[in-house]
Design a protein around this motif. Structure first.
Motif, mmCIF file in Angstrom:
data_model
loop_
_atom_site.group_PDB
_atom_site.id
_atom_site.type_symbol
_atom_site.label_atom_id
_atom_site.label_comp_id
_atom_site.label_asym_id
_atom_site.label_seq_id
_atom_site.Cartn_x
_atom_site.Cartn_y
_atom_site.Cartn_z
ATOM 1 N N ARG A 67 0.829 -1.217 0.000
ATOM 2 C CA ARG A 67 0.000 0.000 0.000
ATOM 3 C C ARG A 67 0.856 1.257 0.000
ATOM 4 N NH1 ARG A 67 -4.798 -2.242 3.766
ATOM 5 N NH2 ARG A 67 -5.948 -3.223 2.070
ATOM 6 N N GLU A 68 1.964 1.225 0.734
ATOM 7 C CA GLU A 68 2.868 2.386 0.778
ATOM 8 C C GLU A 68 3.419 2.712 -0.606
ATOM 9 O OE1 GLU A 68 5.878 1.363 3.658
ATOM 10 O OE2 GLU A 68 4.483 1.554 5.334
ATOM 11 N N HIS A 69 3.515 1.698 -1.458
ATOM 12 C CA HIS A 69 4.097 1.885 -2.792
ATOM 13 C C HIS A 69 3.067 1.756 -3.914
ATOM 14 C CE1 HIS A 69 8.240 2.156 -1.417
ATOM 15 N NE2 HIS A 69 7.881 1.288 -0.495
ATOM 16 N N GLN A 70 1.776 1.869 -3.557
ATOM 17 C CA GLN A 70 0.676 1.797 -4.523
ATOM 18 C C GLN A 70 0.732 0.526 -5.380
ATOM 19 O OE1 GLN A 70 2.474 5.049 -4.452
ATOM 20 N NE2 GLN A 70 1.112 5.315 -2.714
ATOM 21 N N ILE A 71 1.114 -0.573 -4.759
ATOM 22 C CA ILE A 71 1.135 -1.867 -5.429
ATOM 23 C C ILE A 71 -0.128 -2.619 -5.032
ATOM 24 C CG2 ILE A 71 2.304 -4.118 -5.553
ATOM 25 C CD1 ILE A 71 4.946 -2.603 -5.029
ATOM 26 N N GLN A 72 -0.802 -3.162 -6.031
ATOM 27 C CA GLN A 72 -1.999 -3.958 -5.783
ATOM 28 C C GLN A 72 -1.583 -5.414 -5.541
ATOM 29 O OE1 GLN A 72 -4.870 -2.181 -5.685
ATOM 30 N NE2 GLN A 72 -3.512 -0.469 -6.167
ATOM 31 N N ILE A 73 -2.245 -6.067 -4.607
ATOM 32 C CA ILE A 73 -1.920 -7.459 -4.316
ATOM 33 C C ILE A 73 -3.065 -8.364 -4.762
ATOM 34 C CG2 ILE A 73 -1.522 -9.174 -2.507
ATOM 35 C CD1 ILE A 73 -0.056 -7.113 -0.899
ATOM 36 N N ILE A 74 -2.693 -9.395 -5.505
ATOM 37 C CA ILE A 74 -3.600 -10.494 -5.807
ATOM 38 C C ILE A 74 -3.183 -11.603 -4.844
ATOM 39 C CG2 ILE A 74 -4.358 -12.165 -7.522
ATOM 40 C CD1 ILE A 74 -3.414 -10.121 -9.674
ATOM 41 N N TYR A 75 -4.110 -12.001 -4.004
ATOM 42 C CA TYR A 75 -3.758 -12.889 -2.893
ATOM 43 C C TYR A 75 -4.726 -14.063 -2.813
ATOM 44 C CZ TYR A 75 -3.466 -14.305 2.049
ATOM 45 O OH TYR A 75 -3.348 -15.020 3.205
ATOM 46 N N SER A 76 -4.182 -15.217 -2.513
ATOM 47 C CA SER A 76 -5.009 -16.399 -2.284
ATOM 48 C C SER A 76 -4.636 -17.056 -0.967
ATOM 49 C CB SER A 76 -4.817 -17.424 -3.411
ATOM 50 O OG SER A 76 -5.416 -16.990 -4.587
ATOM 51 N N LYS A 77 -5.639 -17.393 -0.218
ATOM 52 C CA LYS A 77 -5.478 -18.153 1.021
ATOM 53 C C LYS A 77 -6.119 -19.494 0.766
ATOM 54 C CE LYS A 77 -5.285 -19.033 5.518
ATOM 55 N NZ LYS A 77 -4.071 -19.240 6.188
ATOM 56 N N VAL A 78 -5.548 -20.496 0.683
ATOM 57 C CA VAL A 78 -4.293 -20.997 1.137
ATOM 58 C C VAL A 78 -3.268 -21.018 -0.003
ATOM 59 C CG1 VAL A 78 -4.953 -23.401 0.774
ATOM 60 C CG2 VAL A 78 -3.309 -22.877 2.511
ATOM 61 N N CYS A 79 -3.758 -21.236 -1.204
ATOM 62 C CA CYS A 79 -2.879 -21.233 -2.371
ATOM 63 C C CYS A 79 -3.694 -20.880 -3.621
ATOM 64 C CB CYS A 79 -2.161 -22.568 -2.540
ATOM 65 S SG CYS A 79 -3.252 -23.994 -2.693
ATOM 66 N N PHE A 80 -3.005 -20.681 -4.716
ATOM 67 C CA PHE A 80 -3.632 -20.283 -5.975
ATOM 68 C C PHE A 80 -4.705 -21.274 -6.421
ATOM 69 C CE2 PHE A 80 -3.635 -19.909 -10.670
ATOM 70 C CZ PHE A 80 -3.962 -18.564 -10.774
ATOM 71 N N GLU A 81 -4.577 -22.520 -6.001
ATOM 72 C CA GLU A 81 -5.526 -23.549 -6.411
ATOM 73 C C GLU A 81 -6.936 -23.291 -5.899
ATOM 74 O OE1 GLU A 81 -1.751 -24.993 -7.663
ATOM 75 O OE2 GLU A 81 -2.321 -24.136 -5.741
ATOM 76 N N VAL A 82 -7.101 -22.433 -4.903
ATOM 77 C CA VAL A 82 -8.449 -22.032 -4.477
ATOM 78 C C VAL A 82 -9.175 -21.424 -5.675
ATOM 79 C CG1 VAL A 82 -9.740 -20.357 -3.090
ATOM 80 C CG2 VAL A 82 -7.965 -21.732 -2.020
ATOM 81 N N TRP A 83 -8.523 -20.496 -6.375
ATOM 82 C CA TRP A 83 -9.113 -19.861 -7.553
ATOM 83 C C TRP A 83 -9.417 -20.897 -8.634
ATOM 84 C CZ3 TRP A 83 -11.727 -16.243 -9.809
ATOM 85 C CH2 TRP A 83 -11.613 -16.014 -11.177
ATOM 86 N N LEU A 84 -8.505 -21.795 -8.863
ATOM 87 C CA LEU A 84 -8.699 -22.797 -9.911
ATOM 88 C C LEU A 84 -9.872 -23.723 -9.592
ATOM 89 C CD1 LEU A 84 -4.991 -23.717 -10.716
ATOM 90 C CD2 LEU A 84 -6.484 -22.072 -11.876
ATOM 91 N N LEU A 85 -9.985 -24.161 -8.349
ATOM 92 C CA LEU A 85 -11.084 -25.058 -7.996
ATOM 93 C C LEU A 85 -12.430 -24.337 -8.041
ATOM 94 C CD1 LEU A 85 -11.803 -27.932 -7.307
ATOM 95 C CD2 LEU A 85 -11.434 -27.397 -4.886
#
Length: 175
Positions: A67-85
């Protein structure tokens, strides 16, 4: 696949995590990349990473530094496979969505492959391309389109904001 599907000719993807950094080290690497390429950047910068068993204080520090550097975060909890499933099924409290092995096994079943984890690095986009609307719908049910915040990290629930990032990156209203 997304660049092709949503006419993302102006979207650039750079893999800058040369040393397998996580958390604040990954964000710091992105900050350095931004400083080195300031003149070439036209738009927002996103860093994509997953929880990958990082400590909460490290994840919170990563969020703060981004946030301090205006960077957007794409985040997955627990891993990227959450999005895939989520392309195949909604997340429910009856399923162990925070268990990486369960996610891998479930993806193996959905994709009709043996040992998804051994195929992670291969191009499996054909399996997902026509299911992006399902993934978005299931993601909205999971997250209620909640932006990434310290609360999301502290609540320790399955989460991904990839659907929100995709709509912003490709400037689309819906999938």
């Amino acid at each position: 696949m997304l660049k092709r599907k949503y006419n993302g000719s102006t979207v650039s993807v750079k893999a800058i995590n040369k040393h397998g950094q996580k958390g604040t080290k990954l964000i710091s690497e992105a900050v350095n990349w931004i400083l080195d390429h300031k003149k070439k950047i036209d738009g927002e910068v996103y860093v994509c990473f997953d929880d990958d068993s990082q400590k909460q204080d490290e994840l919170l520090s990563s969020l703060k530094l981004a946030r301090e550097h205006q960077i957007q975060i794409i985040y997955s909890k627990v891993c990227f496979e959450v999005w895939l499933l989520l392309h195949f099924q909604p997340a429910t409290s009856l399923m162990p969505w925070l268990e990486k092995q369960w996610l891998f096994d479930s993806l193996s079943k959905e994709l009709a492959v043996d040992h998804y984890e051994k195929l992670k690095a291969t191009d499996l986009t054909a399996h997902y391309e026509d299911r992006i609307i399902t993934a978005d719908t299931n993601c909205q049910l999971l997250t209620k389109d909640q932006d990434l915040s310290s609360k999301v990290i502290l609540d320790q629930v399955p989460y991904t904001n990839l659907n929100l990032a995709i709509t912003k990156i490709f400037e689309i209203d819906s999938f």
